[in-house]
Design a protein around this motif. Structure first.
Motif, PDB file in Angstrom:
ATOM      1  N   ASP A  78      25.103  27.563   7.536  1.00  0.00           N
ATOM      2  CA  ASP A  78      25.439  26.937   6.249  1.00  0.00           C
ATOM      3  C   ASP A  78      24.159  26.596   5.480  1.00  0.00           C
ATOM      4  O   ASP A  78      23.522  25.585   5.741  1.00  0.00           O
ATOM      5  CB  ASP A  78      26.275  25.681   6.471  1.00  0.00           C
ATOM      6  N   LEU A  79      23.811  27.443   4.520  1.00  0.00           N
ATOM      7  CA  LEU A  79      22.610  27.218   3.708  1.00  0.00           C
ATOM      8  C   LEU A  79      22.835  26.156   2.640  1.00  0.00           C
ATOM      9  O   LEU A  79      21.912  25.823   1.900  1.00  0.00           O
ATOM     10  CB  LEU A  79      22.151  28.526   3.070  1.00  0.00           C
ATOM     11  N   GLY A  80      24.048  25.626   2.571  1.00  0.00           N
ATOM     12  CA  GLY A  80      24.302  24.514   1.665  1.00  0.00           C
ATOM     13  C   GLY A  80      23.788  23.200   2.215  1.00  0.00           C
ATOM     14  O   GLY A  80      23.658  22.214   1.484  1.00  0.00           O
ATOM     15  N   MET A  81      23.492  23.183   3.499  1.00  0.00           N
ATOM     16  CA  MET A  81      22.934  21.988   4.138  1.00  0.00           C
ATOM     17  C   MET A  81      21.425  21.920   3.919  1.00  0.00           C
ATOM     18  O   MET A  81      20.764  22.935   3.721  1.00  0.00           O
ATOM     19  CB  MET A  81      23.222  22.002   5.644  1.00  0.00           C
ATOM     20  N   HIS A  82      20.880  20.744   3.963  1.00  0.00           N
ATOM     21  CA  HIS A  82      19.435  20.510   3.895  1.00  0.00           C
ATOM     22  C   HIS A  82      18.755  21.277   5.023  1.00  0.00           C
ATOM     23  O   HIS A  82      19.232  21.272   6.162  1.00  0.00           O
ATOM     24  CB  HIS A  82      19.181  19.008   4.031  1.00  0.00           C
ATOM     25  N   SER A  83      17.644  21.948   4.727  1.00  0.00           N
ATOM     26  CA  SER A  83      17.011  22.816   5.735  1.00  0.00           C
ATOM     27  C   SER A  83      16.383  22.060   6.901  1.00  0.00           C
ATOM     28  O   SER A  83      16.044  22.666   7.915  1.00  0.00           O
ATOM     29  CB  SER A  83      15.948  23.699   5.070  1.00  0.00           C
ATOM     30  N   GLY A  84      16.246  20.749   6.770  1.00  0.00           N
ATOM     31  CA  GLY A  84      15.699  19.954   7.871  1.00  0.00           C
ATOM     32  C   GLY A  84      16.742  19.581   8.915  1.00  0.00           C
ATOM     33  O   GLY A  84      16.420  18.941   9.916  1.00  0.00           O
ATOM     34  N   LEU A  85      17.994  19.985   8.665  1.00  0.00           N
ATOM     35  CA  LEU A  85      19.097  19.692   9.581  1.00  0.00           C
ATOM     36  C   LEU A  85      19.495  20.943  10.367  1.00  0.00           C
ATOM     37  O   LEU A  85      19.248  22.061   9.930  1.00  0.00           O
ATOM     38  CB  LEU A  85      20.315  19.201   8.793  1.00  0.00           C
ATOM     39  N   LYS A  86      20.127  20.727  11.502  1.00  0.00           N
ATOM     40  CA  LYS A  86      20.631  21.864  12.278  1.00  0.00           C
ATOM     41  C   LYS A  86      21.855  22.419  11.563  1.00  0.00           C
ATOM     42  O   LYS A  86      22.868  21.723  11.424  1.00  0.00           O
ATOM     43  CB  LYS A  86      20.968  21.423  13.708  1.00  0.00           C
ATOM     44  N   ARG A  87      21.772  23.666  11.145  1.00  0.00           N
ATOM     45  CA  ARG A  87      22.843  24.263  10.332  1.00  0.00           C
ATOM     46  C   ARG A  87      23.200  25.683  10.787  1.00  0.00           C
ATOM     47  O   ARG A  87      23.881  26.410  10.089  1.00  0.00           O
ATOM     48  CB  ARG A  87      22.431  24.270   8.858  1.00  0.00           C
ATOM     49  N   PHE A  88      22.701  26.070  11.946  1.00  0.00           N
ATOM     50  CA  PHE A  88      23.057  27.334  12.600  1.00  0.00           C
ATOM     51  C   PHE A  88      23.946  26.955  13.776  1.00  0.00           C
ATOM     52  O   PHE A  88      23.505  26.328  14.728  1.00  0.00           O
ATOM     53  CB  PHE A  88      21.774  28.022  13.070  1.00  0.00           C
ATOM     54  N   PHE A  89      25.235  27.328  13.702  1.00  0.00           N
ATOM     55  CA  PHE A  89      26.199  26.907  14.702  1.00  0.00           C
ATOM     56  C   PHE A  89      26.693  28.090  15.531  1.00  0.00           C
ATOM     57  O   PHE A  89      27.050  29.135  14.984  1.00  0.00           O
ATOM     58  CB  PHE A  89      27.398  26.232  14.031  1.00  0.00           C
ATOM     59  N   VAL A  90      26.709  27.908  16.843  1.00  0.00           N
ATOM     60  CA  VAL A  90      27.299  28.894  17.754  1.00  0.00           C
ATOM     61  C   VAL A  90      28.690  28.391  18.097  1.00  0.00           C
ATOM     62  O   VAL A  90      28.838  27.331  18.713  1.00  0.00           O
ATOM     63  CB  VAL A  90      26.454  29.057  19.032  1.00  0.00           C
ATOM     64  N   TYR A  91      29.697  29.151  17.675  1.00  0.00           N
ATOM     65  CA  TYR A  91      31.074  28.714  17.858  1.00  0.00           C
ATOM     66  C   TYR A  91      31.765  29.548  18.924  1.00  0.00           C
ATOM     67  O   TYR A  91      31.621  30.767  18.972  1.00  0.00           O
ATOM     68  CB  TYR A  91      31.838  28.829  16.540  1.00  0.00           C
ATOM     69  N   ASP A  92      32.521  28.868  19.787  1.00  0.00           N
ATOM     70  CA  ASP A  92      33.275  29.527  20.857  1.00  0.00           C
ATOM     71  C   ASP A  92      34.746  29.573  20.458  1.00  0.00           C
ATOM     72  O   ASP A  92      35.394  28.539  20.323  1.00  0.00           O
ATOM     73  CB  ASP A  92      33.089  28.751  22.164  1.00  0.00           C
ATOM     74  N   PHE A  93      35.275  30.795  20.260  1.00  0.00           N
ATOM     75  CA  PHE A  93      36.675  30.944  19.862  1.00  0.00           C
ATOM     76  C   PHE A  93      37.625  30.458  20.951  1.00  0.00           C
ATOM     77  O   PHE A  93      38.677  29.885  20.662  1.00  0.00           O
ATOM     78  CB  PHE A  93      36.986  32.409  19.549  1.00  0.00           C
TER      79      PHE A  93
END
Length: 221
Positions: free
Chosen positions: A76-91
């Motif tokens: 989510d590039l809408g989040m501030h870049s200093g935050l964790k915003r790359f999520f690994v999701y398990d279906f």
């Protein structure tokens, strides 16, 4: 003696005006600092975003397009870049397994700076130095000149990211990327690749060697 008095009065008037100017500058600086602090909310006050609509759509997309149906990546590039915003999701477990810091493209700003930490520029054009949004498929593992020397080819599947491969947009690591959140500071910006820390890439690399044709969906919420 009478001639001296006006001179002294004039000197005092100039001195007072200078003090007034200094005071006004100080007040201005205080106001600007207060404004900056007000914009940069404490991490604890930043509300988590509900991405369930993206998870559901991603799962359907993976089924329809014969992609990996166990894991997928949401950035989510809408989040501030200093935050964790790359999520690994398990279906299967229906939850986020891991989250990471990830950089975005600098656009017209200086490479390696953090000038667009609050508002990432988006583009699919050559030489834009911007990140692209949309659905990507993570493909071949390759050799990188950055980080742990591993990268993954990203195939854009939409009009907004169709030029990703020809723009050499790949997933890789970069020594400049922190392993931990740095908010309110930003993460150094590159030329459009989603770059993570070396430690993060080691985990992602292991996951991608075990899971092929993983969907990476980059959004700007």
């Amino acid at each position: 003696m009478k001639k001296i008095i006006p001179v002294i009065s004039l000197a005092l008037l100039i001195s007072c005006n200078k003090k007034k100017d200094v005071q006004e500058v100080n007040v201005f600086n205080v106001e600007k600092t207060a404004e900056k602090i007000a914009r940069e909310k404490p991490r604890s006050e930043i509300k988590d975003i509900d991405y369930s609509i993206y998870y559901n759509e991603a799962q359907l997309y993976c089924k329809r397009n014969n992609l990996n149906q166990d894991k997928f990546f949401l950035i989510d590039l809408g989040m501030h870049s200093g935050l964790k915003r790359f999520f690994v999701y398990d279906f299967n477990e229906n939850k986020i397994l891991k989250s990471y810091i990830v950089s975005h493209g600098c656009g017209d700003n200086k490479w390696g700076a953090t000038m667009s930490k609050e508002n990432a520029s988006i583009s699919n054009e050559f030489d834009s130095h911007c990140s692209s949004i949309g659905k990507f498929v993570v493909l071949d593992r390759g050799v990188s000149q950055w980080g742990i020397k591993v990268n993954y080819v990203l195939q854009g599947k939409e009009k907004t990211n169709s030029k990703a491969r020809s723009r050499a947009i790949v997933l890789h690591s970069w020594e400049a990327i922190s392993n931990d959140e740095v908010y309110p500071k930003g993460t150094p910006e590159g030329w459009g690749c989603p770059a993570v820390s070396n430690e993060s890439m080691k985990e992602i690399d292991k996951l991608l060697q075990e899971n092929k044709k993983v969907l990476m969906w980059i959004i700007k919420s």
